[in-house]
Each structure stands twice: as C-alpha cells, then as structure tokens.
Write a protein that holds these residues in place. Structure first.
Motif, mmCIF file in Angstrom:
data_model
loop_
_atom_site.group_PDB
_atom_site.id
_atom_site.type_symbol
_atom_site.label_atom_id
_atom_site.label_comp_id
_atom_site.label_asym_id
_atom_site.label_seq_id
_atom_site.Cartn_x
_atom_site.Cartn_y
_atom_site.Cartn_z
ATOM 1 N N LYS A 86 -6.855 -1.022 -2.427
ATOM 2 C CA LYS A 86 -7.206 -1.211 -3.841
ATOM 3 C C LYS A 86 -6.201 -2.131 -4.532
ATOM 4 C CE LYS A 86 -9.723 3.076 -4.776
ATOM 5 N NZ LYS A 86 -9.732 4.352 -5.553
ATOM 6 N N ASP A 87 -5.232 -2.623 -3.765
ATOM 7 C CA ASP A 87 -4.205 -3.524 -4.291
ATOM 8 C C ASP A 87 -3.286 -2.821 -5.285
ATOM 9 O OD1 ASP A 87 -2.887 -5.954 -4.245
ATOM 10 O OD2 ASP A 87 -3.991 -6.730 -5.964
ATOM 11 N N VAL A 88 -3.080 -1.518 -5.069
ATOM 12 C CA VAL A 88 -2.091 -0.761 -5.840
ATOM 13 C C VAL A 88 -0.826 -0.691 -5.002
ATOM 14 C CG1 VAL A 88 -1.480 1.465 -6.846
ATOM 15 C CG2 VAL A 88 -3.820 0.597 -7.072
ATOM 16 N N SER A 89 0.283 -1.146 -5.561
ATOM 17 C CA SER A 89 1.540 -1.159 -4.813
ATOM 18 C C SER A 89 2.188 0.223 -4.820
ATOM 19 C CB SER A 89 2.508 -2.186 -5.412
ATOM 20 O OG SER A 89 1.993 -3.497 -5.283
ATOM 21 N N PRO A 96 12.098 2.587 1.918
ATOM 22 C CA PRO A 96 11.584 1.267 1.509
ATOM 23 C C PRO A 96 10.871 0.506 2.612
ATOM 24 C CG PRO A 96 13.978 1.215 1.765
ATOM 25 C CD PRO A 96 13.574 2.655 1.845
ATOM 26 N N HIS A 97 11.099 0.903 3.864
ATOM 27 C CA HIS A 97 10.457 0.184 4.966
ATOM 28 C C HIS A 97 8.955 0.410 5.014
ATOM 29 C CE1 HIS A 97 11.249 4.220 6.489
ATOM 30 N NE2 HIS A 97 10.338 4.025 7.420
ATOM 31 N N ILE A 98 8.429 1.397 4.279
ATOM 32 C CA ILE A 98 6.973 1.577 4.267
ATOM 33 C C ILE A 98 6.376 1.232 2.900
ATOM 34 C CG2 ILE A 98 7.025 3.339 6.069
ATOM 35 C CD1 ILE A 98 6.420 5.403 3.822
ATOM 36 N N ASN A 99 7.137 0.576 2.034
ATOM 37 C CA ASN A 99 6.551 0.082 0.790
ATOM 38 C C ASN A 99 5.373 -0.841 1.110
ATOM 39 O OD1 ASN A 99 8.575 1.436 -0.528
ATOM 40 N ND2 ASN A 99 9.697 -0.412 -1.165
ATOM 41 N N THR A 100 4.322 -0.759 0.330
ATOM 42 C CA THR A 100 3.146 -1.580 0.620
ATOM 43 C C THR A 100 3.463 -3.070 0.587
ATOM 44 O OG1 THR A 100 2.543 -1.377 -1.718
ATOM 45 C CG2 THR A 100 1.430 0.099 -0.170
ATOM 46 N N GLU A 101 4.391 -3.478 -0.267
ATOM 47 C CA GLU A 101 4.723 -4.894 -0.369
ATOM 48 C C GLU A 101 5.309 -5.428 0.935
ATOM 49 O OE1 GLU A 101 4.607 -8.508 -1.973
ATOM 50 O OE2 GLU A 101 3.768 -6.653 -2.795
ATOM 51 N N THR A 102 6.001 -4.582 1.684
ATOM 52 C CA THR A 102 6.558 -4.998 2.970
ATOM 53 C C THR A 102 5.463 -5.487 3.905
ATOM 54 O OG1 THR A 102 8.365 -3.400 2.768
ATOM 55 C CG2 THR A 102 7.884 -4.240 4.979
ATOM 56 N N ARG A 104 2.308 -6.303 2.954
ATOM 57 C CA ARG A 104 1.555 -7.412 2.363
ATOM 58 C C ARG A 104 2.216 -8.748 2.705
ATOM 59 N NH1 ARG A 104 0.413 -4.127 -2.128
ATOM 60 N NH2 ARG A 104 -1.773 -3.532 -2.043
ATOM 61 N N ARG A 105 3.535 -8.773 2.621
ATOM 62 C CA ARG A 105 4.248 -10.007 2.956
ATOM 63 C C ARG A 105 4.068 -10.363 4.423
ATOM 64 N NH1 ARG A 105 8.585 -7.926 -0.221
ATOM 65 N NH2 ARG A 105 9.681 -7.408 1.717
ATOM 66 N N ALA A 106 4.133 -9.356 5.286
ATOM 67 C CA ALA A 106 3.975 -9.604 6.718
ATOM 68 C C ALA A 106 2.589 -10.154 7.024
ATOM 69 C CB ALA A 106 4.208 -8.312 7.499
ATOM 70 N N MET A 107 1.578 -9.694 6.297
ATOM 71 C CA MET A 107 0.210 -10.122 6.564
ATOM 72 C C MET A 107 -0.089 -11.495 5.983
ATOM 73 S SD MET A 107 -1.766 -6.502 5.966
ATOM 74 C CE MET A 107 -3.379 -7.127 6.425
ATOM 75 N N THR A 108 0.717 -11.964 5.036
ATOM 76 C CA THR A 108 0.472 -13.281 4.450
ATOM 77 C C THR A 108 1.374 -14.361 5.050
ATOM 78 O OG1 THR A 108 2.005 -12.751 2.645
ATOM 79 C CG2 THR A 108 -0.345 -12.359 2.264
ATOM 80 N N ASN A 109 2.496 -13.974 5.649
ATOM 81 C CA ASN A 109 3.397 -14.947 6.272
ATOM 82 C C ASN A 109 2.953 -15.254 7.693
ATOM 83 O OD1 ASN A 109 4.938 -14.933 3.973
ATOM 84 N ND2 ASN A 109 6.404 -13.423 4.733
ATOM 85 N N GLN A 110 1.828 -15.925 7.802
ATOM 86 C CA GLN A 110 1.266 -16.227 9.115
ATOM 87 C C GLN A 110 1.454 -17.701 9.461
ATOM 88 O OE1 GLN A 110 -2.755 -15.040 8.528
ATOM 89 N NE2 GLN A 110 -2.285 -12.860 8.470
ATOM 90 N N VAL A 111 1.518 -17.972 10.757
ATOM 91 C CA VAL A 111 1.661 -19.346 11.235
ATOM 92 C C VAL A 111 0.349 -20.089 11.032
ATOM 93 C CG1 VAL A 111 2.130 -20.776 13.254
ATOM 94 C CG2 VAL A 111 3.350 -18.613 12.933
ATOM 95 N N ALA A 112 0.438 -21.315 10.519
ATOM 96 C CA ALA A 112 -0.773 -22.110 10.310
ATOM 97 C C ALA A 112 -1.363 -22.501 11.660
ATOM 98 C CB ALA A 112 -0.437 -23.356 9.503
ATOM 99 N N ALA A 133 1.873 -0.925 10.653
ATOM 100 C CA ALA A 133 2.050 -0.230 9.378
ATOM 101 C C ALA A 133 1.629 1.225 9.500
ATOM 102 C CB ALA A 133 1.233 -0.928 8.285
ATOM 103 N N ARG A 134 0.480 1.438 10.115
ATOM 104 C CA ARG A 134 -0.027 2.802 10.284
ATOM 105 C C ARG A 134 0.991 3.679 11.030
ATOM 106 N NH1 ARG A 134 -5.084 0.069 11.220
ATOM 107 N NH2 ARG A 134 -6.579 0.589 9.575
ATOM 108 N N GLU A 135 1.570 3.111 12.081
ATOM 109 C CA GLU A 135 2.511 3.881 12.888
ATOM 110 C C GLU A 135 3.740 4.276 12.081
ATOM 111 O OE1 GLU A 135 5.101 3.498 17.039
ATOM 112 O OE2 GLU A 135 3.760 1.879 16.412
ATOM 113 N N GLN A 136 4.312 3.304 11.362
ATOM 114 C CA GLN A 136 5.515 3.579 10.578
ATOM 115 C C GLN A 136 5.231 4.546 9.428
ATOM 116 O OE1 GLN A 136 8.664 2.595 11.283
ATOM 117 N NE2 GLN A 136 7.763 1.838 13.174
ATOM 118 N N ILE A 137 4.085 4.373 8.782
ATOM 119 C CA ILE A 137 3.730 5.235 7.655
ATOM 120 C C ILE A 137 3.484 6.655 8.134
ATOM 121 C CG2 ILE A 137 2.016 5.641 5.836
ATOM 122 C CD1 ILE A 137 1.637 2.484 5.936
ATOM 123 N N ARG A 138 2.766 6.787 9.232
ATOM 124 C CA ARG A 138 2.497 8.115 9.780
ATOM 125 C C ARG A 138 3.793 8.821 10.157
ATOM 126 N NH1 ARG A 138 -2.800 9.214 10.791
ATOM 127 N NH2 ARG A 138 -4.227 7.441 10.972
#
Length: 228
Positions: A86-89, A96-102, A104-112, A133-138
């Motif tokens: 839902k794009d709620v941070s 802090p290692h499971i903050n949603t922003e962590t 989001r950045r990983a998913m947008t910093n992709q190689v062209a 993400a699922r593994e760390q959050i769980r």
C-alpha cells in the motif's frame, strides 16, 4: 504524508512513555498513538486498527520495536506485506534492517539491462529481493514471538519456585481478609490469564472468573505485587 508513532504496552508493569520518548527523539513530528491493550496478536488492538484505516500511501508508521507491531510472526508478516504494497512506510527503531525503505531501495537500485528478456529478468530480481525481505522480516517477528514465550515460561517457573519455597501466591502481604470469591478469581487469573502464561485475554478471564473490570485489575495487581 504523515508520520505516526505507535506505542503499545502489554502488561500493567510496563511504561509506555519509554516508547514515546524513543520515537519522538527520532521523529519529533510524529503523531503518537497509544495502545494499552493486553494481548499478543494485533487483531483486537483498537487503536492500531483505527490507525490502519486512516493511513494513506506515503505515510509512515514508526514502532519502537517489531514486537510492538505484532508478536505473532505469521500475522505480523502479513500486516507488514499488506502495508508495504500500500506504499505505507514502516520504521522499526530497534530493527532498522527490516524497515520497508531498506527493501524499496534495494528493489529500485537495479542494473540497467537491454534485450527481449529484460522484463523477465527484472521480475526475477524483484522476486528474489522480496524473498530475502520475507526471510529477514519473518526472523524478526519470530524472535519477538519467542521472547513472549520465554517470558511466559519464566513467569511459570517463578510461580512454581515461589510455591516450592512456601510463598503464598494470590494473597497480598498485609491483607487481613480474603473472600472465597476473590481467592477463586485470583486462582483463575493466575492459571489462565496471558500475563501469567495462560491463554485467555483480560476480557475472557473476567468472564470466566465472573468479576468486574475493576476487581480484575485489582486482583491482577495484587498477584504481581506478591510475586516481587
């Protein structure tokens, strides 16, 4: 875009102001939401439910720790994933290692990449990152759940040790008289309430013991005081 700090205590002995102070130090503009519901699952937490109904994409919810969001690993992750999409941070001051922003950045910093199969490759990368993400959050939620189980076990062991040492449980020092009803109610609280390692919520314990809310919290406090 608003920032909400969600604070919750699960026992009468905890001080919610510590969580408030930690969140306001890191996010001084946050709107503090206080929850004093006693329980281990986020369902039934009225203030959290109200908060979830009014948050919008771009808003942020700050927790002092992951255990304040949920101590049940499966339900906690489901809520995390729902808010993520839902794009709620979400911010966890102690994890802090499971903050949603962590993520989001990983998913947008992709190689062209170029080529006919770029979309397929990127889908694979996104899927892989989300699985990480699922593994760390769980893991974080499972650790919070384990801490609750360990606390319940230590409480049961403490009660048993007190009994073996001849200490009377459920009879506060200095009391001159205790009715049969109050004694029976305390025994039910001690055996079945979640605060003492049982499975019943406060409301369920009150119904089973047949006592008022005022009496319940009075007896519960006396039990805690007698265990110190």
């Amino acid at each position: 875009m608003r920032q909400y700090g969600y604070c919750r205590i699960s026992t009468g002995k905890q001080n919610i102001e510590r969580q408030v102070r930690n969140i306001q130090t890191a996010y001084p503009e946050s709107i503090i939401v206080r929850e004093t519901y006693t329980g281990t699952k986020f369902q039934g937490r009225k203030e959290l439910e109200k908060l979830l109904e009014k948050v919008h994409p771009g808003d942020t919810i700050i927790f002092d720790s992951v255990s304040r969001m949920s101590r049940d690993s499966e339900e906690g992750f489901q809520l995390y994933e729902e808010l993520f999409h839902k794009d709620v941070s979400l911010v966890f001051l102690k994890e802090p290692h499971i903050n949603t922003e962590t993520y989001r950045r990983a998913m947008t910093n992709q190689v062209a990449l170029t080529g006919d199969k770029v979309d397929l490759i990127l889908d694979g990368v996104n899927h892989y990152l989300m699985e990480l993400a699922r593994e760390q959050i769980r893991i974080a939620f499972e650790q919070a759940q384990k801490e609750v189980s360990d606390l319940h076990q230590r409480t049961r062991e403490g009660i048993e040790t007190a009994r073996l040492n001849g200490k009377q449980i459920g009879h506060p020092r200095g009391a001159t008289y205790e009715t049969k009803k109050s004694k029976a109610a305390k025994e039910i609280i001690l055996r079945h309430n979640r605060s003492f390692g049982g499975s019943l919520t406060d409301a369920e314990t009150m119904r089973q013991a047949g006592i008022s809310r005022k009496s319940f919290y009075k007896y519960k406090k006396e039990l805690w005081d007698n265990m110190e």
